[in-house]
Write a protein that holds these residues in place. Sequence first.
Motif, PDB file in Angstrom:
ATOM      1  N   ASP A 288       0.992  -1.109  -0.115  1.00  0.00           N
ATOM      2  CA  ASP A 288      -0.131   0.115   0.053  1.00  0.00           C
ATOM      3  C   ASP A 288       0.785   1.336   0.097  1.00  0.00           C
ATOM      4  OD1 ASP A 288       0.942  -0.593   2.498  1.00  0.00           O
ATOM      5  OD2 ASP A 288      -0.937   0.202   3.676  1.00  0.00           O
ATOM      6  N   ALA A 289       2.104   1.202   0.100  1.00  0.00           N
ATOM      7  CA  ALA A 289       3.062   2.397  -0.119  1.00  0.00           C
ATOM      8  C   ALA A 289       2.980   2.995  -1.330  1.00  0.00           C
ATOM      9  CB  ALA A 289       4.557   1.949   0.302  1.00  0.00           C
TER      10      ALA A 289
ATOM     11  N   GLU B  68       4.711   4.672  -4.513  1.00  0.00           N
ATOM     12  CA  GLU B  68       5.977   4.681  -4.889  1.00  0.00           C
ATOM     13  C   GLU B  68       6.431   6.147  -5.214  1.00  0.00           C
ATOM     14  OE1 GLU B  68       8.120   1.965  -7.484  1.00  0.00           O
ATOM     15  OE2 GLU B  68       6.383   0.480  -7.601  1.00  0.00           O
ATOM     16  N   ASP B  69       5.640   6.712  -5.619  1.00  0.00           N
ATOM     17  CA  ASP B  69       5.778   8.285  -5.968  1.00  0.00           C
ATOM     18  C   ASP B  69       6.338   8.909  -4.619  1.00  0.00           C
ATOM     19  OD1 ASP B  69       5.389   8.126  -8.800  1.00  0.00           O
ATOM     20  OD2 ASP B  69       3.523   8.785  -8.747  1.00  0.00           O
ATOM     21  N   ALA B  70       5.506   8.594  -3.543  1.00  0.00           N
ATOM     22  CA  ALA B  70       5.697   9.134  -1.995  1.00  0.00           C
ATOM     23  C   ALA B  70       7.016   8.451  -1.713  1.00  0.00           C
ATOM     24  CB  ALA B  70       4.649   9.008  -1.018  1.00  0.00           C
ATOM     25  N   PHE B  71       7.545   7.543  -1.776  1.00  0.00           N
ATOM     26  CA  PHE B  71       8.798   6.881  -1.637  1.00  0.00           C
ATOM     27  C   PHE B  71       9.938   7.598  -2.154  1.00  0.00           C
ATOM     28  CE2 PHE B  71      12.058   3.869  -2.491  1.00  0.00           C
ATOM     29  CZ  PHE B  71      12.515   3.497  -1.385  1.00  0.00           C
ATOM     30  N   LYS B  72       9.813   7.660  -3.743  1.00  0.00           N
ATOM     31  CA  LYS B  72      10.644   8.341  -4.305  1.00  0.00           C
ATOM     32  C   LYS B  72      10.928   9.596  -3.835  1.00  0.00           C
ATOM     33  CE  LYS B  72       9.961   5.619  -8.583  1.00  0.00           C
ATOM     34  NZ  LYS B  72       9.351   5.524  -9.974  1.00  0.00           N
ATOM     35  N   ALA B  73       9.565  10.558  -3.548  1.00  0.00           N
ATOM     36  CA  ALA B  73       9.992  12.018  -3.109  1.00  0.00           C
ATOM     37  C   ALA B  73      10.686  11.855  -1.783  1.00  0.00           C
ATOM     38  CB  ALA B  73       8.381  12.450  -3.021  1.00  0.00           C
ATOM     39  N   ALA B  74      10.327  10.837  -1.108  1.00  0.00           N
ATOM     40  CA  ALA B  74      11.075  10.983   0.564  1.00  0.00           C
ATOM     41  C   ALA B  74      12.476  10.571   0.344  1.00  0.00           C
ATOM     42  CB  ALA B  74      10.368  10.017   1.431  1.00  0.00           C
TER      43      ALA B  74
ATOM     44  N   ILE C  98      22.564   5.501  10.405  1.00  0.00           N
ATOM     45  CA  ILE C  98      21.906   4.355   9.715  1.00  0.00           C
ATOM     46  C   ILE C  98      20.534   4.048  10.371  1.00  0.00           C
ATOM     47  CG2 ILE C  98      22.159   2.237   8.654  1.00  0.00           C
ATOM     48  CD1 ILE C  98      25.008   2.367   9.057  1.00  0.00           C
ATOM     49  N   GLU C  99      20.802   4.016  11.664  1.00  0.00           N
ATOM     50  CA  GLU C  99      19.285   3.772  12.411  1.00  0.00           C
ATOM     51  C   GLU C  99      18.541   4.864  12.313  1.00  0.00           C
ATOM     52  OE1 GLU C  99      18.339   1.696  16.937  1.00  0.00           O
ATOM     53  OE2 GLU C  99      20.252   2.973  16.554  1.00  0.00           O
ATOM     54  N   ALA C 100      18.687   6.002  12.183  1.00  0.00           N
ATOM     55  CA  ALA C 100      17.838   7.086  12.052  1.00  0.00           C
ATOM     56  C   ALA C 100      17.187   7.074  10.633  1.00  0.00           C
ATOM     57  CB  ALA C 100      18.600   8.497  12.448  1.00  0.00           C
ATOM     58  N   PHE C 101      18.087   6.889   9.701  1.00  0.00           N
ATOM     59  CA  PHE C 101      17.547   6.576   8.447  1.00  0.00           C
ATOM     60  C   PHE C 101      16.419   5.702   8.126  1.00  0.00           C
ATOM     61  CE2 PHE C 101      17.632   5.057   3.966  1.00  0.00           C
ATOM     62  CZ  PHE C 101      17.174   6.052   3.121  1.00  0.00           C
ATOM     63  N   LEU C 102      16.873   4.538   8.649  1.00  0.00           N
ATOM     64  CA  LEU C 102      15.739   3.366   8.688  1.00  0.00           C
ATOM     65  C   LEU C 102      14.436   3.867   9.402  1.00  0.00           C
ATOM     66  CD1 LEU C 102      18.145   0.195   9.243  1.00  0.00           C
ATOM     67  CD2 LEU C 102      16.621   0.767   7.173  1.00  0.00           C
ATOM     68  N   ALA C 103      14.598   4.424  10.778  1.00  0.00           N
ATOM     69  CA  ALA C 103      13.431   4.875  11.246  1.00  0.00           C
ATOM     70  C   ALA C 103      12.588   5.895  10.510  1.00  0.00           C
ATOM     71  CB  ALA C 103      13.800   5.489  12.572  1.00  0.00           C
ATOM     72  N   ASP C 104      13.460   6.708   9.784  1.00  0.00           N
ATOM     73  CA  ASP C 104      12.391   7.717   8.753  1.00  0.00           C
ATOM     74  C   ASP C 104      11.796   6.996   7.894  1.00  0.00           C
ATOM     75  OD1 ASP C 104      13.533   9.778  10.236  1.00  0.00           O
ATOM     76  OD2 ASP C 104      15.146  10.207   8.518  1.00  0.00           O
ATOM     77  N   LEU C 105      12.244   5.841   7.079  1.00  0.00           N
ATOM     78  CA  LEU C 105      11.613   4.957   6.097  1.00  0.00           C
ATOM     79  C   LEU C 105      10.588   4.326   6.848  1.00  0.00           C
ATOM     80  CD1 LEU C 105      14.495   3.309   3.968  1.00  0.00           C
ATOM     81  CD2 LEU C 105      12.769   5.121   3.445  1.00  0.00           C
ATOM     82  N   LYS C 106      10.750   3.805   8.216  1.00  0.00           N
ATOM     83  CA  LYS C 106       9.449   3.020   8.565  1.00  0.00           C
ATOM     84  C   LYS C 106       8.400   3.970   8.938  1.00  0.00           C
ATOM     85  CE  LYS C 106      12.591  -0.550  10.136  1.00  0.00           C
ATOM     86  NZ  LYS C 106      13.365  -1.406  11.186  1.00  0.00           N
ATOM     87  N   ALA C 107       8.729   5.118   9.530  1.00  0.00           N
ATOM     88  CA  ALA C 107       7.764   6.112   9.785  1.00  0.00           C
ATOM     89  C   ALA C 107       6.946   6.415   8.762  1.00  0.00           C
ATOM     90  CB  ALA C 107       8.359   7.397  10.324  1.00  0.00           C
ATOM     91  N   GLY C 108       7.534   6.403   7.536  1.00  0.00           N
ATOM     92  CA  GLY C 108       6.826   6.797   6.298  1.00  0.00           C
ATOM     93  C   GLY C 108       5.901   5.692   5.781  1.00  0.00           C
ATOM     94  N   ARG C 109       5.940   4.465   6.519  1.00  0.00           N
ATOM     95  CA  ARG C 109       5.318   3.310   6.315  1.00  0.00           C
ATOM     96  C   ARG C 109       5.447   2.834   4.985  1.00  0.00           C
ATOM     97  NH1 ARG C 109       2.388   1.922  10.597  1.00  0.00           N
ATOM     98  NH2 ARG C 109       1.523   3.362  11.828  1.00  0.00           N
ATOM     99  N   PHE C 110       6.597   2.982   4.242  1.00  0.00           N
ATOM    100  CA  PHE C 110       7.147   2.430   2.982  1.00  0.00           C
ATOM    101  C   PHE C 110       7.721   1.086   2.996  1.00  0.00           C
ATOM    102  CE2 PHE C 110       8.190   7.171   2.981  1.00  0.00           C
ATOM    103  CZ  PHE C 110       7.139   7.623   2.010  1.00  0.00           C
ATOM    104  N   VAL C 111       8.222   0.701   4.087  1.00  0.00           N
ATOM    105  CA  VAL C 111       8.894  -0.475   4.161  1.00  0.00           C
ATOM    106  C   VAL C 111       8.472  -1.710   4.565  1.00  0.00           C
ATOM    107  CG1 VAL C 111      11.137  -1.732   4.835  1.00  0.00           C
ATOM    108  CG2 VAL C 111      11.203   0.727   4.522  1.00  0.00           C
ATOM    109  N   ALA C 112       8.308  -2.842   3.851  1.00  0.00           N
ATOM    110  CA  ALA C 112       7.724  -3.967   4.237  1.00  0.00           C
ATOM    111  C   ALA C 112       8.834  -4.843   4.656  1.00  0.00           C
ATOM    112  CB  ALA C 112       7.108  -5.006   2.895  1.00  0.00           C
ATOM    113  N   ARG C 113      10.097  -4.762   4.111  1.00  0.00           N
ATOM    114  CA  ARG C 113      11.176  -5.462   4.822  1.00  0.00           C
ATOM    115  C   ARG C 113      12.440  -5.006   4.222  1.00  0.00           C
ATOM    116  NH1 ARG C 113      12.966  -9.738   1.241  1.00  0.00           N
ATOM    117  NH2 ARG C 113      11.748 -10.070  -0.512  1.00  0.00           N
TER     118      ARG C 113
END
Length: 189
Positions: A114-115, A117-123, A154-169
């Motif tokens: 449900d993420a 892709e355009d929002a992921f690319k923008a982020a 690295i951990e902060a970057f991953l937290a940002d990705l997860k906060a945007g609900r982009f990452v399944a894994r």
Amino acid sequence: MPGVLFLCGLRLRERLNLRYFCLSQENILSRRYLAEYVAVMEILDRKIISLLAEDSRRSLASIGEVVGLSASAVNERIRRLVAIGAIRRFTVDADPSALGLPITTFLLVALNYDAGEDAFKAAINAHPAVLECHHVTGSWSYMLKIRTADLAGIEAFLADLKAGRFVARSETMIALSTACERSFVQMEM
């Protein structure tokens, strides 16, 4: 090129220096010469791009000496290469460690269904740690290259990705050292 090519009484090299030379049928003696003319033009453009990739501050006269053109002819070629998008930008190759970003990390990311892709690319484009982001084949959606000051980055970057609900894994790989890193692939001439 076999022998010396003549186009309207001038050697091919001289024709390449003419700024307003028109490739009309009257100016071309045969299709073979046209193909060789275009091939030489492409070789010169590739050589100019390679020289700029080595040192983007190199003078037009210096480039001209190497490729056998005047500084103004080199300038016109560079303008044309920029206009057609062959040269996207002129930049600096800074040492990331000297800038306080010694950690290179590669991330494989599978997006949530449900993420957007355009929002992921923008982020990703907006995040300063991201150097590269590639849409890839296989079981992953994207491969990213990031630079951070430390593991916490690295951990902060991953937290940002997860906060945007982009990452399944995701899978994270930290580079221990770099054997080869180029910003430009040299072209064979």
